[in-house]
Design a protein around this motif. Structure first.
Motif, PDB file in Angstrom:
ATOM      1  N   LYS A  40      19.910   0.489  31.382  1.00 22.45           N
ATOM      2  CA  LYS A  40      18.469   0.704  31.288  1.00 22.45           C
ATOM      3  C   LYS A  40      17.702  -0.399  32.016  1.00 22.45           C
ATOM      4  CE  LYS A  40      14.928   1.774  27.843  1.00 22.45           C
ATOM      5  NZ  LYS A  40      14.680   2.011  26.412  1.00 22.45           N
ATOM      6  N   ALA A  41      18.149  -1.652  31.859  1.00 24.56           N
ATOM      7  CA  ALA A  41      17.491  -2.772  32.533  1.00 24.56           C
ATOM      8  C   ALA A  41      17.634  -2.652  34.048  1.00 24.56           C
ATOM      9  CB  ALA A  41      18.085  -4.102  32.050  1.00 24.56           C
ATOM     10  N   GLU A  42      18.819  -2.236  34.493  1.00 22.37           N
ATOM     11  CA  GLU A  42      19.042  -2.067  35.937  1.00 22.37           C
ATOM     12  C   GLU A  42      18.184  -0.927  36.492  1.00 22.37           C
ATOM     13  OE1 GLU A  42      23.241  -1.503  36.123  1.00 22.37           O
ATOM     14  OE2 GLU A  42      23.691  -3.659  36.046  1.00 22.37           O
ATOM     15  N   LEU A  43      18.056   0.150  35.717  1.00 20.62           N
ATOM     16  CA  LEU A  43      17.214   1.263  36.143  1.00 20.62           C
ATOM     17  C   LEU A  43      15.756   0.837  36.230  1.00 20.62           C
ATOM     18  CD1 LEU A  43      18.707   4.235  34.079  1.00 20.62           C
ATOM     19  CD2 LEU A  43      18.844   3.923  36.555  1.00 20.62           C
ATOM     20  N   LYS A  44      15.309   0.064  35.252  1.00 19.49           N
ATOM     21  CA  LYS A  44      13.925  -0.402  35.260  1.00 19.49           C
ATOM     22  C   LYS A  44      13.648  -1.249  36.493  1.00 19.49           C
ATOM     23  CE  LYS A  44      11.681  -1.300  31.427  1.00 19.49           C
ATOM     24  NZ  LYS A  44      11.118  -1.916  30.187  1.00 19.49           N
ATOM     25  N   ASP A  45      14.581  -2.143  36.837  1.00 21.77           N
ATOM     26  CA  ASP A  45      14.433  -2.971  38.041  1.00 21.77           C
ATOM     27  C   ASP A  45      14.398  -2.105  39.299  1.00 21.77           C
ATOM     28  OD1 ASP A  45      14.376  -5.286  36.557  1.00 21.77           O
ATOM     29  OD2 ASP A  45      16.485  -5.791  36.888  1.00 21.77           O
ATOM     30  N   ALA A  46      15.269  -1.091  39.339  1.00 22.97           N
ATOM     31  CA  ALA A  46      15.332  -0.212  40.511  1.00 22.97           C
ATOM     32  C   ALA A  46      14.046   0.584  40.675  1.00 22.97           C
ATOM     33  CB  ALA A  46      16.525   0.735  40.392  1.00 22.97           C
ATOM     34  N   ILE A  47      13.472   1.030  39.566  1.00 20.06           N
ATOM     35  CA  ILE A  47      12.223   1.792  39.629  1.00 20.06           C
ATOM     36  C   ILE A  47      11.083   0.915  40.129  1.00 20.06           C
ATOM     37  CG2 ILE A  47      10.466   2.962  38.247  1.00 20.06           C
ATOM     38  CD1 ILE A  47      12.788   3.944  36.445  1.00 20.06           C
ATOM     39  N   VAL A  48      10.968  -0.296  39.578  1.00 19.53           N
ATOM     40  CA  VAL A  48       9.911  -1.210  40.016  1.00 19.53           C
ATOM     41  C   VAL A  48      10.056  -1.516  41.506  1.00 19.53           C
ATOM     42  CG1 VAL A  48       9.029  -3.565  39.798  1.00 19.53           C
ATOM     43  CG2 VAL A  48       9.514  -2.230  37.751  1.00 19.53           C
ATOM     44  N   THR A  49      11.286  -1.758  41.954  1.00 23.90           N
ATOM     45  CA  THR A  49      11.526  -2.023  43.381  1.00 23.90           C
ATOM     46  C   THR A  49      11.115  -0.834  44.229  1.00 23.90           C
ATOM     47  OG1 THR A  49      13.372  -3.508  42.870  1.00 23.90           O
ATOM     48  CG2 THR A  49      13.278  -2.591  45.101  1.00 23.90           C
ATOM     49  N   SER A  50      11.455   0.378  43.766  1.00 17.41           N
ATOM     50  CA  SER A  50      11.105   1.589  44.508  1.00 17.41           C
ATOM     51  C   SER A  50       9.604   1.791  44.570  1.00 17.41           C
ATOM     52  CB  SER A  50      11.764   2.817  43.865  1.00 17.41           C
ATOM     53  OG  SER A  50      13.171   2.727  43.938  1.00 17.41           O
ATOM     54  N   LEU A  51       8.908   1.460  43.479  1.00 21.80           N
ATOM     55  CA  LEU A  51       7.459   1.638  43.441  1.00 21.80           C
ATOM     56  C   LEU A  51       6.722   0.532  44.192  1.00 21.80           C
ATOM     57  CD1 LEU A  51       6.991   2.836  39.748  1.00 21.80           C
ATOM     58  CD2 LEU A  51       6.897   4.212  41.836  1.00 21.80           C
ATOM     59  N   ARG A  52       7.439  -0.493  44.598  1.00 22.53           N
ATOM     60  CA  ARG A  52       6.860  -1.503  45.488  1.00 22.53           C
ATOM     61  C   ARG A  52       7.034  -1.090  46.947  1.00 22.53           C
ATOM     62  NH1 ARG A  52       9.841  -6.569  42.713  1.00 22.53           N
ATOM     63  NH2 ARG A  52       8.434  -6.967  40.955  1.00 22.53           N
ATOM     64  N   SER A  53       8.248  -0.610  47.264  1.00 22.06           N
ATOM     65  CA  SER A  53       8.586  -0.316  48.661  1.00 22.06           C
ATOM     66  C   SER A  53       8.240   1.105  49.083  1.00 22.06           C
ATOM     67  CB  SER A  53      10.089  -0.537  48.880  1.00 22.06           C
ATOM     68  OG  SER A  53      10.844   0.392  48.112  1.00 22.06           O
ATOM     69  N   GLY A  54       8.193   2.024  48.117  1.00 23.19           N
ATOM     70  CA  GLY A  54       7.892   3.412  48.447  1.00 23.19           C
ATOM     71  C   GLY A  54       9.116   4.254  48.725  1.00 23.19           C
ATOM     72  N   LYS A  55      10.307   3.700  48.500  1.00 19.06           N
ATOM     73  CA  LYS A  55      11.519   4.490  48.721  1.00 19.06           C
ATOM     74  C   LYS A  55      12.646   3.961  47.856  1.00 19.06           C
ATOM     75  CE  LYS A  55      12.802   1.766  52.821  1.00 19.06           C
ATOM     76  NZ  LYS A  55      13.070   1.821  54.273  1.00 19.06           N
ATOM     77  N   ILE A  56      13.633   4.803  47.627  1.00 18.99           N
ATOM     78  CA  ILE A  56      14.825   4.391  46.893  1.00 18.99           C
ATOM     79  C   ILE A  56      15.800   3.810  47.910  1.00 18.99           C
ATOM     80  CG2 ILE A  56      16.642   5.120  45.312  1.00 18.99           C
ATOM     81  CD1 ILE A  56      14.897   7.651  44.808  1.00 18.99           C
ATOM     82  N   ARG A  57      16.350   4.688  48.692  1.00 15.11           N
ATOM     83  CA  ARG A  57      17.171   4.326  49.838  1.00 15.11           C
ATOM     84  C   ARG A  57      17.049   5.516  50.750  1.00 15.11           C
ATOM     85  NH1 ARG A  57      22.897   3.691  48.217  1.00 15.11           N
ATOM     86  NH2 ARG A  57      23.262   5.785  48.986  1.00 15.11           N
ATOM     87  N   HIS A  58      16.453   5.339  51.893  1.00 14.04           N
ATOM     88  CA  HIS A  58      16.085   6.468  52.740  1.00 14.04           C
ATOM     89  C   HIS A  58      17.276   7.389  52.985  1.00 14.04           C
ATOM     90  CE1 HIS A  58      13.874   8.796  55.623  1.00 14.04           C
ATOM     91  NE2 HIS A  58      14.804   8.599  56.526  1.00 14.04           N
ATOM     92  N   GLY A  59      17.057   8.672  52.742  1.00 18.78           N
ATOM     93  CA  GLY A  59      18.101   9.658  53.012  1.00 18.78           C
ATOM     94  C   GLY A  59      19.128   9.797  51.910  1.00 18.78           C
ATOM     95  N   GLN A  60      18.846   9.265  50.706  1.00 19.45           N
ATOM     96  CA  GLN A  60      19.837   9.336  49.628  1.00 19.45           C
ATOM     97  C   GLN A  60      19.950  10.744  49.071  1.00 19.45           C
ATOM     98  OE1 GLN A  60      20.765   6.274  46.406  1.00 19.45           O
ATOM     99  NE2 GLN A  60      19.367   7.604  45.309  1.00 19.45           N
TER     100      GLN A  60
END
Length: 232
Positions: A40-60
């Motif tokens: 859950k903590a890792e997911l939360k970090d990943a979501i915040v990172t995505s909402l900063r950059s605008g993408k998860i990993r392009h083309g995933q």
């Protein structure tokens, strides 16, 4: 009609309540041995990172016709996705218990029920579409992300993932609540959620993440069990 019911029943609240024991059983299967707080903590970090950059990993992930008959579109992996990785969000209008949703819910197979009764309308068409745009417009220009409505936002494609049942699912849902300080560094114009009731505080801000429960190969269709909701 029979094919529609097979999908719609997983969003039909009376049917879900009647099958609550099955929900708990199926949830426990993929949680067995899982360090939920860590994931859950890792997911939360990943979501915040995505909402900063605008993408998860392009083309995933990509949207295309589902391999399941009569299911319309589905979501497919365009590259390998590691177990426990953040895949996408389930976007939409957030309805707190007591908010009016009857008219919007009729024939709507995109109502997501959280474990505490919070509902998310992930329908990108008809009245649901108009409600989301109207609320986002009242919040101000660029206040929320509208690109999920035309299925072009990788961060928010979770509502298109089809049901594969407990035996075939390769992703699961995780409810995550964010504090105001946790979202302060993000770009709100990238958040694909609005609250139906704008007169109450949106915090804690509920999001529903989809994450991989096994390693997923390129080209695989992402499938969930509509019962696999983690609220821990």
């Amino acid at each position: 009609m029979q094919d529609f019911w097979k999908s719609y029943k997983y969003r039909f609240i009376p049917w879900i309540l009647m099958n609550l024991k099955r929900e708990i059983r199926e949830q426990s299967e993929h949680l067995r041995g899982l360090d939920v707080p860590k994931v859950k903590a890792e997911l939360k970090d990943a979501i915040v990172t995505s909402l900063r950059s605008g993408k998860i990993r392009h083309g995933q992930i990509v949207v295309r016709k589902s391999a399941i008959p009569n299911c319309g579109n589905g979501v497919f992996s365009a590259s390998a996705i590691s177990k426990h990785s953040f895949v996408s969000l389930y976007p939409g209008t957030i309805y707190m218990p007591g908010d009016p949703l009857l008219i919007q819910s009729l024939g709507n197979s995109f109502i997501f029920r959280c474990s505490d009764g919070v509902l998310i309308d992930g329908n990108n068409k008809s009245l649901s579409n108009m409600i989301f745009k109207s609320i986002a417009g009242r919040l101000g220009p660029n206040s929320r992300n509208l690109s999920w409505l035309d299925l072009t936002n990788e961060i928010a494609m979770g509502q298109i993932i089809n049901n594969g049942g407990s035996q075939k699912c390769n992703v699961a849902y995780q409810e995550i609540d964010f504090t105001e300080s946790e979202l302060r560094s993000t770009r709100f114009k990238l958040i694909p959620y609005v609250h139906f009731n704008t007169n109450i505080s949106p915090y804690p801000f509920r999001m529903v993440a989809i994450y991989a429960i096994k390693d997923i190969e390129p080209g695989e269709e992402l499938l969930s069990s509509y019962f696999s909701i983690d609220s821990s």
